[in-house]
Enzyme design. Structure first.
Site, PDB file in Angstrom:
ATOM      1  N   GLU A   1       0.874  -1.176   0.000  1.00  0.00           N
ATOM      2  CA  GLU A   1       0.000   0.000   0.000  1.00  0.00           C
ATOM      3  C   GLU A   1       0.907   1.221   0.000  1.00  0.00           C
ATOM      4  OE1 GLU A   1      -3.331   0.385  -0.052  1.00  0.00           O
ATOM      5  OE2 GLU A   1      -3.774  -1.749  -0.175  1.00  0.00           O
TER       6      GLU A   1
ATOM      7  N   CYS B   1      -2.049   9.553   2.297  1.00  0.00           N
ATOM      8  CA  CYS B   1      -1.654   8.963   1.016  1.00  0.00           C
ATOM      9  C   CYS B   1      -2.577   9.362  -0.123  1.00  0.00           C
ATOM     10  CB  CYS B   1      -1.601   7.449   1.138  1.00  0.00           C
ATOM     11  SG  CYS B   1      -3.143   6.749   1.730  1.00  0.00           S
TER      12      CYS B   1
HETATM   13  P1  NAD Z   1       6.956   4.948   7.838  1.00  0.00           P
HETATM   14  O1  NAD Z   1       8.190   5.767   7.969  1.00  0.00           O
HETATM   15  O2  NAD Z   1       6.076   4.760   9.026  1.00  0.00           O
HETATM   16  O3  NAD Z   1       7.395   3.537   7.250  1.00  0.00           O
HETATM   17  C1  NAD Z   1       6.469   2.512   7.037  1.00  0.00           C
HETATM   18  C2  NAD Z   1       6.943   1.246   7.710  1.00  0.00           C
HETATM   19  O4  NAD Z   1       8.116   0.808   7.061  1.00  0.00           O
HETATM   20  C3  NAD Z   1       7.281   1.446   9.181  1.00  0.00           C
HETATM   21  O5  NAD Z   1       6.661   0.434   9.942  1.00  0.00           O
HETATM   22  C4  NAD Z   1       8.785   1.367   9.200  1.00  0.00           C
HETATM   23  O6  NAD Z   1       9.290   0.809  10.397  1.00  0.00           O
HETATM   24  C5  NAD Z   1       9.086   0.465   8.033  1.00  0.00           C
HETATM   25  N1  NAD Z   1      10.405   0.726   7.458  1.00  0.00           N
HETATM   26  C6  NAD Z   1      10.990   1.925   7.252  1.00  0.00           C
HETATM   27  N2  NAD Z   1      12.203   1.763   6.688  1.00  0.00           N
HETATM   28  C7  NAD Z   1      12.385   0.436   6.538  1.00  0.00           C
HETATM   29  C8  NAD Z   1      13.447  -0.366   6.018  1.00  0.00           C
HETATM   30  N3  NAD Z   1      14.560   0.177   5.538  1.00  0.00           N
HETATM   31  N4  NAD Z   1      13.293  -1.706   6.024  1.00  0.00           N
HETATM   32  C9  NAD Z   1      12.170  -2.260   6.509  1.00  0.00           C
HETATM   33  N5  NAD Z   1      11.132  -1.558   7.010  1.00  0.00           N
HETATM   34  C10 NAD Z   1      11.244  -0.228   7.035  1.00  0.00           C
HETATM   35  O7  NAD Z   1       6.014   5.532   6.727  1.00  0.00           O
HETATM   36  P2  NAD Z   1       6.365   6.328   5.390  1.00  0.00           P
HETATM   37  O8  NAD Z   1       7.045   5.460   4.425  1.00  0.00           O
HETATM   38  O9  NAD Z   1       6.919   7.667   5.701  1.00  0.00           O
HETATM   39  O10 NAD Z   1       4.847   6.548   4.946  1.00  0.00           O
HETATM   40  C11 NAD Z   1       4.496   7.514   4.034  1.00  0.00           C
HETATM   41  C12 NAD Z   1       4.316   6.884   2.669  1.00  0.00           C
HETATM   42  O11 NAD Z   1       3.347   5.845   2.755  1.00  0.00           O
HETATM   43  C13 NAD Z   1       3.774   7.850   1.642  1.00  0.00           C
HETATM   44  O12 NAD Z   1       4.341   7.557   0.398  1.00  0.00           O
HETATM   45  C14 NAD Z   1       2.292   7.541   1.621  1.00  0.00           C
HETATM   46  O13 NAD Z   1       1.650   7.922   0.449  1.00  0.00           O
HETATM   47  C15 NAD Z   1       2.294   6.067   1.844  1.00  0.00           C
HETATM   48  N6  NAD Z   1       1.057   5.642   2.479  1.00  0.00           N
HETATM   49  C16 NAD Z   1       0.249   4.805   1.779  1.00  0.00           C
HETATM   50  C17 NAD Z   1      -0.948   4.411   2.330  1.00  0.00           C
HETATM   51  C18 NAD Z   1      -1.857   3.489   1.601  1.00  0.00           C
HETATM   52  O14 NAD Z   1      -2.802   2.993   2.220  1.00  0.00           O
HETATM   53  N7  NAD Z   1      -1.640   3.209   0.329  1.00  0.00           N
HETATM   54  C19 NAD Z   1      -1.308   4.851   3.604  1.00  0.00           C
HETATM   55  C20 NAD Z   1      -0.446   5.685   4.275  1.00  0.00           C
HETATM   56  C21 NAD Z   1       0.740   6.074   3.711  1.00  0.00           C
END
Ligand code: NAD
Length: 488
Positions: free
Chosen positions: A220, A255
């Site tokens: 997602e 998102c």
């Molecule tokens: P985040 O920083 O919370 O990361 C998401 C998860 O990935 C966390 O649990 C984190 O611990 C894990 N993570 C981070 N780096 C990692 C790595 N190197 N290896 C393994 N796991 C790792 O969230 P984010 O990425 O900043 O979220 C924002 C992004 O997510 C935006 O692009 C947004 O559009 C997207 N998003 C999508 C949805 C959807 O439902 N499609 C919902 C919310 C956010």
């Protein structure tokens, strides 16, 4: 949750955790309807009893207004769980499908079965909903689950670890807190499905780790969600829906928040004036003082958004807002007009309170513009022009489309929620969540009757005629072959 489980997880402990969950799954208890229902009801009880603590955690993580947290996180999570309770029996039922002449006599069905032990990795921006909603789907489908909430929303993550075990069967459902090292340790294990919510860069890491074990994934992800605003609209309604979709959802940190607007050169001044009026009526003259806007989640994201705002390619183009307060991690709702395509803000997902406006000569150009970029998670169109709407629906490729509003498609559990291309793989919500965590097992039932000797060697001319006729639905040919005509 025992003391031991609260220590940071490493590869060895992650391995033990998955092993113990596999044993629980193999015992068969997660498969029963009764177990699934009791877990789902436990989650509903948790939401009811801990609502205040959840709201406080969300406020601590993002200074999210309580009303917004209730509407966008708590109530959606609760209705998702209530729907699963209501529909579970129906979802679990095998689906009868028609049989074919070639397999006559037989009956055929599709039997949904749990995948096994699954991992849910969630993101910080809707830290309650995005964590619990996939878990609801995984439980409904009869799996054992590990939830890894986002460390970027530490209060909500800690709350999950503290309260969830008291409401569910913690021999089958676990919370593991942590950041990159802990998630990496989890990703080394073999899972039966991983649902990850977050950015596409990490999405690639998740998919690569999953590939080692041939684990299927739901990713997602996000992207730049465009909003096309035609001149043939109810401008006041358009403006209110745009403003609340952009800033009333986590202050743009969503998102499916509108990422940029495309409108015509001639209509832009009217649209901008109305947007400014809506902003003032919702958030007062000084938006920075409004209690109805979330803050930016942390200083890393604050700096990331300022980099987009302070790009010299858009200097002089900020027509509203632009204020920032580093101490409070606040950035004002900001409108930027006529942004060039090569500015940073048009190259990256904004995920914050900045809203660039791109202008075109004809609104029809917007479709080519959207389709020339990576496929977004959501795309919006405001218009009363049915032809434009039809064309938009037919030709714009995105995870989801919404006409004459923003964000609201998320709230309909009858619609799958997920991306396409760069914005994601797979989908969930409602029955789609159950499906995301189920294997659709194909089952064909036959008896010992109905033998057709033509299946078996030696392959004679008559058998060949019979099978050719049968497989091409040529009934006359079947009859002729059975009576042995033409004679060899
Ligand atoms: P985040 O920083 O919370 O990361 C998401 C998860 O990935 C966390 O649990 C984190 O611990 C894990 N993570 C981070 N780096 C990692 C790595 N190197 N290896 C393994 N796991 C790792 O969230 P984010 O990425 O900043 O979220 C924002 C992004 O997510 C935006 O692009 C947004 O559009 C997207 N998003 C999508 C949805 C959807 O439902 N499609 C919902 C919310 C956010």
């Amino acid at each position: 949750m025992g003391e031991e489980e609260q220590q940071p997880i490493n590869v060895e402990r992650a391995g033990e955790l998955v092993k113990s969950l596999r044993e629980s799954f193999s015992s068969g208890k997660t498969r029963s309807y009764a177990w699934r229902i009791s877990q789902l009801k436990g989650i509903i009880r948790m939401i009811d009893e801990k609502e205040d603590e959840i709201l406080n955690a969300l406020h601590a993580d993002l200074s999210k207004p309580r009303l917004e947290s209730f509407v966008h996180e708590i109530s959606i999570a609760k209705s998702s769980c209530t729907l699963a309770v209501k529909e579970l029996q129906h979802w679990m039922k095998p689906e009868k499908v028609s049989s074919m002449l070639t397999t006559f006599p037989s009956s055929a069905e599709i039997v949904p079965e749990p995948l096994g032990v699954v991992l849910v990795i969630s993101a910080w921006n809707y830290p309650f909903l995005l964590a619990i909603d996939p878990v609801i789907g995984a439980i409904a489908a009869g799996n054992a689950v590990v939830l890894k909430p986002s460390e970027i929303a530490p209060s909500t993550s800690a709350l999950f670890a503290r309260i969830l075990p008291s409401f569910i069967d913690s021999s089958c459902i676990k919370v593991v807190e942590g950041s990159v090292p802990e998630t990496t340790a989890l990703l080394e294990q073999k899972w039966d499905k991983i649902l990850y919510t977050g950015n596409a860069k990490v999405g690639r890491i998740i998919m690569a780790a999953a590939a080692k074990h041939l684990t299927p994934v739901v990713l997602e992800l996000g992207g730049k969600c465009p909003v096309v605003v035609d001149s043939n609209v109810d401008l006041k309604v358009t403006s209110k829906r745009l403003v609340v979709g952009k800033w009333g959802s986590n202050n743009g940190q969503a998102c499916i928040a509108p990422d940029y607007i495309i409108t015509t050169k001639t209509f832009a001044p009217q649209l901008v004036d109305t947007l400014k009026n809506s902003l003032k009526s919702f958030y007062g003259e000084n938006h920075m003082q409004s209690k109805d806007l979330s803050r930016i989640v942390n200083s890393h994201h604050f700096a990331r958004i300022l980099r987009l705002l302070d790009d010299e390619k858009i200097s002089g183009k900020i027509i509203h807002g632009g204020e920032r307060d580093e101490k409070l991690l606040k950035i004002a709702p900001t409108l930027i007009l006529d942004v060039p395509d090569d500015s940073l803000i048009m190259q990256e997902e904004i995920f914050g309170p900045l809203l660039p406006i791109v202008t075109v000569d004809n609104i029809e150009e917007s479709i080519d513009m959207i389709n020339s970029k990576p496929k977004p998670l959501g795309a919006y169109l405001f218009t009363k022009n049915k032809k434009l709407e039809e064309n938009f629906v037919k030709t714009v490729s995105a995870g989801g489309l919404l006409i004459n509003d923003t964000m609201m498609h998320f709230a309909n559990p009858n619609l799958p929620f997920g991306g396409v291309g760069e914005s994601g793989i797979g989908a969930y919500h409602g029955k789609f969540s159950f499906d995301a965590f189920s294997h659709k097992k194909a089952v064909l039932h036959r008896s010992f009757g109905g033998e057709v000797s033509a299946r078996y060697p030696p392959y004679t001319r008559q058998k060949q005629n019979f099978l050719r006729a049968l497989l091409t639905n040529n009934i006359l040919g079947v009859i002729l072959a059975v009576i042995g005509w033409p004679r060899p």
